[in-house]
Design a protein around this motif. Sequence first.
Motif, PDB file in Angstrom:
ATOM      1  N   ARG A 174      43.141  33.801  25.367  1.00 38.40           N
ATOM      2  CA  ARG A 174      42.620  32.524  25.848  1.00 38.40           C
ATOM      3  C   ARG A 174      43.708  31.745  26.580  1.00 38.40           C
ATOM      4  NH1 ARG A 174      42.485  27.315  25.187  1.00 38.40           N
ATOM      5  NH2 ARG A 174      44.089  27.342  23.567  1.00 38.40           N
ATOM      6  N   GLU A 176      46.316  33.018  28.103  1.00 35.13           N
ATOM      7  CA  GLU A 176      46.582  33.672  29.386  1.00 35.13           C
ATOM      8  C   GLU A 176      45.636  33.134  30.454  1.00 35.13           C
ATOM      9  OE1 GLU A 176      46.318  37.862  28.946  1.00 35.13           O
ATOM     10  OE2 GLU A 176      48.010  38.009  27.563  1.00 35.13           O
ATOM     11  N   ARG A 177      44.361  32.992  30.101  1.00 32.40           N
ATOM     12  CA  ARG A 177      43.389  32.449  31.049  1.00 32.40           C
ATOM     13  C   ARG A 177      43.699  30.990  31.363  1.00 32.40           C
ATOM     14  NH1 ARG A 177      40.079  35.457  27.489  1.00 32.40           N
ATOM     15  NH2 ARG A 177      39.368  33.559  26.424  1.00 32.40           N
ATOM     16  N   ALA A 178      44.134  30.241  30.356  1.00 30.81           N
ATOM     17  CA  ALA A 178      44.468  28.832  30.571  1.00 30.81           C
ATOM     18  C   ALA A 178      45.659  28.693  31.510  1.00 30.81           C
ATOM     19  CB  ALA A 178      44.763  28.156  29.236  1.00 30.81           C
ATOM     20  N   ASP A 180      46.378  30.705  33.930  1.00 29.10           N
ATOM     21  CA  ASP A 180      45.875  31.005  35.272  1.00 29.10           C
ATOM     22  C   ASP A 180      45.106  29.833  35.865  1.00 29.10           C
ATOM     23  OD1 ASP A 180      46.954  33.530  35.079  1.00 29.10           O
ATOM     24  OD2 ASP A 180      45.080  34.484  34.442  1.00 29.10           O
ATOM     25  N   ARG A 181      44.446  29.041  35.010  1.00 30.06           N
ATOM     26  CA  ARG A 181      43.574  27.966  35.497  1.00 30.06           C
ATOM     27  C   ARG A 181      44.272  26.615  35.572  1.00 30.06           C
ATOM     28  NH1 ARG A 181      39.873  30.088  31.518  1.00 30.06           N
ATOM     29  NH2 ARG A 181      40.409  28.245  30.268  1.00 30.06           N
ATOM     30  N   ALA A 182      45.431  26.470  34.939  1.00 23.47           N
ATOM     31  CA  ALA A 182      46.069  25.156  34.818  1.00 23.47           C
ATOM     32  C   ALA A 182      46.329  24.535  36.188  1.00 23.47           C
ATOM     33  CB  ALA A 182      47.377  25.282  34.043  1.00 23.47           C
ATOM     34  N   GLU A 183      45.898  23.289  36.335  1.00 20.14           N
ATOM     35  CA  GLU A 183      46.097  22.555  37.581  1.00 20.14           C
ATOM     36  C   GLU A 183      46.739  21.207  37.268  1.00 20.14           C
ATOM     37  OE1 GLU A 183      42.422  22.150  39.610  1.00 20.14           O
ATOM     38  OE2 GLU A 183      42.179  24.303  39.995  1.00 20.14           O
ATOM     39  N   GLU A 187      48.086  18.908  32.924  1.00 23.13           N
ATOM     40  CA  GLU A 187      47.448  20.076  32.312  1.00 23.13           C
ATOM     41  C   GLU A 187      48.456  21.193  32.083  1.00 23.13           C
ATOM     42  OE1 GLU A 187      43.640  23.109  32.929  1.00 23.13           O
ATOM     43  OE2 GLU A 187      44.058  21.546  34.409  1.00 23.13           O
ATOM     44  N   VAL A 191      49.292  23.010  28.489  1.00 17.30           N
ATOM     45  CA  VAL A 191      49.133  24.457  28.313  1.00 17.30           C
ATOM     46  C   VAL A 191      50.469  25.089  27.928  1.00 17.30           C
ATOM     47  CG1 VAL A 191      48.592  26.623  29.481  1.00 17.30           C
ATOM     48  CG2 VAL A 191      47.149  24.620  29.837  1.00 17.30           C
ATOM     49  N   ARG A 222      53.580  36.374  31.446  1.00 13.05           N
ATOM     50  CA  ARG A 222      52.814  35.386  32.223  1.00 13.05           C
ATOM     51  C   ARG A 222      53.382  33.991  32.047  1.00 13.05           C
ATOM     52  NH1 ARG A 222      46.363  36.443  32.697  1.00 13.05           N
ATOM     53  NH2 ARG A 222      46.396  38.704  32.949  1.00 13.05           N
TER      54      ARG A 222
END
Length: 240
Positions: A174, A176-178, A180-183, A187, A191, A222
């Motif tokens: 989860r 790892e996906r966060a 990738d999405r962090a903006e 945020e 993360v 990552r």
Amino acid sequence: MEERNSKTLSARSAVLSALLGSHPPRLPARHLVRIGALFGIAEGTVRVALSRMVAAGDLSQAGGHYTLSQRLVERQARQDESRDPHTRPWDGTWEVAVVTAERRAPADRAALRHAMTALRLAELREGTWLRPANLVRAWPEIVTAQCTLIDGRPHADPTPLLWDLDGWAAEARRLERALDRAEGLAEGFLVSAAVLRHLLADPLLPIELLPDDWPGAELRARYDAFDRRYREVLQEHLKG
């Protein structure tokens, strides 16, 4: 970085997260104020938190800069170790620490539990701690004073009794996906803190005891790539 689960941070958590993620762990007050502003924390609130943290012994202050106390520097070292653990080949031996001290003050009991967690041992039953002997580190005095240390080999693998590997792996994926999405800086800050907290909970078991698809190394790789990019953007923000 400081532990936090919500979508925002208190002034104290923001300050600790910033300093725990800095090398050396020393930042000027103006940088800590700008980090607090990412989460809508007023300058006065950050400065009050800094004063209270100095009074509590969490920070020292000199020349407008704030530095982590020795206790928190040790915590930062554990955090760094979780990103790049010092391991050795495993020969099947387990470390066992059995509490044998007869009289222990509550403070000593608490200190031992804290030390065992930092050493990544798990408690099989009250007073009996163990883990595979694959980590390179020394036994602190708080452990040697209260425990008898034994090297042994369990007849059956106790790993499932000691650690929730499925739960740790699911949260790692989860995160790892966060990553990738962090903006944005706020945020990314949150993360990053969550990943570092999760890595501290990795039992760092030898590969022989891990599932084939264990995500520990991938999460570290990552995060390292994310952290390099994030630190560059954060530094530009703090200079502004």
